[in-house]
Design an enzyme around this catalytic site. Structure first.
Site, PDB file in Angstrom:
ATOM      1  N   ASP A   1       3.687 -30.313 -56.997  1.00 34.58           N
ATOM      2  CA  ASP A   1       2.998 -29.664 -55.882  1.00 34.58           C
ATOM      3  C   ASP A   1       2.937 -28.157 -56.066  1.00 34.58           C
ATOM      4  O   ASP A   1       3.544 -27.613 -57.004  1.00 34.58           O
ATOM      5  CB  ASP A   1       3.687 -30.028 -54.550  1.00 34.58           C
TER       6      ASP A   1
ATOM      7  N   ASP B   1      12.940 -34.277 -43.784  1.00 39.51           N
ATOM      8  CA  ASP B   1      12.089 -35.149 -42.966  1.00 39.51           C
ATOM      9  C   ASP B   1      11.552 -36.339 -43.765  1.00 39.51           C
ATOM     10  O   ASP B   1      10.655 -37.048 -43.322  1.00 39.51           O
ATOM     11  CB  ASP B   1      10.914 -34.354 -42.366  1.00 39.51           C
TER      12      ASP B   1
ATOM     13  N   HIS C   1      10.062 -36.257 -46.788  1.00 39.64           N
ATOM     14  CA  HIS C   1       8.905 -36.069 -47.676  1.00 39.64           C
ATOM     15  C   HIS C   1       9.331 -36.083 -49.136  1.00 39.64           C
ATOM     16  O   HIS C   1      10.462 -35.723 -49.460  1.00 39.64           O
ATOM     17  CB  HIS C   1       8.109 -34.794 -47.337  1.00 39.64           C
TER      18      HIS C   1
ATOM     19  N   GLU D   1       4.111 -35.047 -46.333  1.00 43.90           N
ATOM     20  CA  GLU D   1       4.812 -34.959 -45.053  1.00 43.90           C
ATOM     21  C   GLU D   1       4.672 -36.265 -44.269  1.00 43.90           C
ATOM     22  O   GLU D   1       3.818 -37.102 -44.590  1.00 43.90           O
ATOM     23  CB  GLU D   1       4.222 -33.797 -44.247  1.00 43.90           C
TER      24      GLU D   1
HETATM   25  C1  GLP Z   1      10.237 -28.986 -51.150  1.00 40.01           C
HETATM   26  C2  GLP Z   1       9.513 -29.585 -52.351  1.00 40.01           C
HETATM   27  C3  GLP Z   1      10.007 -30.973 -52.665  1.00 40.01           C
HETATM   28  C4  GLP Z   1      11.520 -31.001 -52.629  1.00 40.01           C
HETATM   29  C5  GLP Z   1      12.015 -30.686 -51.242  1.00 40.01           C
HETATM   30  C6  GLP Z   1      13.525 -30.688 -51.139  1.00 40.01           C
HETATM   31  O1  GLP Z   1       9.556 -29.049 -49.969  1.00 40.01           O
HETATM   32  N1  GLP Z   1       8.102 -29.596 -52.233  1.00 40.01           N
HETATM   33  O2  GLP Z   1       9.515 -31.386 -53.929  1.00 40.01           O
HETATM   34  O3  GLP Z   1      11.989 -32.256 -53.008  1.00 40.01           O
HETATM   35  O4  GLP Z   1      11.535 -29.416 -50.863  1.00 40.01           O
HETATM   36  O5  GLP Z   1      14.047 -29.480 -51.606  1.00 40.01           O
HETATM   37  P1  GLP Z   1      15.541 -29.219 -51.955  1.00 40.01           P
HETATM   38  O6  GLP Z   1      15.828 -29.959 -53.206  1.00 40.01           O
HETATM   39  O7  GLP Z   1      15.653 -27.743 -52.156  1.00 40.01           O
HETATM   40  O8  GLP Z   1      16.343 -29.697 -50.789  1.00 40.01           O
END
Ligand code: GLP
Length: 261
Positions: A67, A136, A138, A143
């Site tokens: 992304d 949440d 995702h 989302e």
């Molecule tokens: C972001 C990314 C995701 C990631 C998520 C969790 O929103 N787009 O790909 O998995 O956050 O992040 P973290 O690993 O820092 O908790």
């Protein structure tokens, strides 16, 4: 779905790096799927160590990012392309252009999304996709409410995700973009092996839904229950709300060595 509960992020990173090392040795052209966020960082550090020790090369492999934010200047440090360069791509020996991501600054967003889908397909698809999970539920930036059949497209971030990610923007939630381009859930599901990593109590609810909840667009990661090869690696805190935690530990402890991750 295989659930692996480990003591900490380093132990998880060792298991994932072992699998990536095995893939790269077996087929140097392996296509990797890279995620941003803090969850994969220990994996990237371990891959860099193994690369520096001469154990693995990415020279013939390729990678696709999940992304990208829309509208961040090209040189913004939190633009995911720059994050991936800093955390992994620029620290190993990928060939120039071998790591691709969706173009969040494209003039024609739908065309850029279609091109990205075609690039992934043209590379033969992703062999191993690394994933984190949002609080949440995702994955990538799909989302709650995302179509389980979605492909790469523009999405609006929830205020919870923008608050979660404000820590990367000096705590300033207003600096977090409202939009992103993200691989869709169906795009992610096309990868041959999904490897999701989650640590800490903040992920326990999302992990509970992911592993043991009903499949629902309200918890987008639950689509992974339909994947023939999905591995979820957790620490004890992230696994704390699982009903069958003891069973998952027993299964992994008795797993035949030839099975790999
Ligand atoms: C972001 C990314 C995701 C990631 C998520 C969790 O929103 N787009 O790909 O998995 O956050 O992040 P973290 O690993 O820092 O908790």
């Amino acid at each position: 779905m295989q659930v692996v509960i480990q003591p900490d992020a380093e132990a998880i990173a060792t298991l994932v790096a072992d699998e990536i090392e095995r893939l790269l040795r077996e087929r140097p052209e392996t296509v990797l799927g890279l995620a941003t966020g803090s969850s994969p960082l220990a994996i990237y550090d371990e891959l860099v160590r193994r690369h520096e020790a001469g154990r693995i090369s990415f020279a013939r492999s390729r990678a696709f990012m999940l992304d990208e934010y829309v509208g961040l200047p090209d040189d913004h440090p939190e633009r995911y392309r720059n994050v991936i360069e800093r955390e992994i791509a620029g620290r190993v020996d990928f060939a120039p252009g071998a790591v691709q991501g969706p173009d969040g600054n494209a003039e024609d967003i739908p065309a850029a999304c279609a091109q990205y889908e075609a690039a992934i397909a043209g590379a033969g698809g992703v062999d191993l996709q690394i994933l984190g999970i949002g609080s949440d539920g995702h994955i990538a930036f799909n989302e709650p409410g995302s179509s389980l059949a979605s492909r790469t497209r523009i999405k609006t971030l929830t205020s919870q995700t923008r608050r979660d990610n404000a820590r990367f923007f000096d705590g300033d939630v207003d600096a977090v973009p409202h939009h992103c381009l993200t691989q869709g859930l169906a795009t992610i599901m096309s990868a041959r092996h999904l490897v999701l990593v989650a640590t800490g109590a903040g992920k326990a609810e999302a992990v509970h839904h992911l592993v043991e909840g009903p499949v629902s667009a309200m918890w987008p990661a639950t689509v992974m229950q339909h994947h023939p090869r999905a591995t979820v690696l957790l620490d004890a805190a992230a696994a704390s709300r699982l009903q069958l935690g003891d069973y998952y530990r027993e299964v992994f402890a008795n797993k035949p060595a030839w099975q790999g991750l």
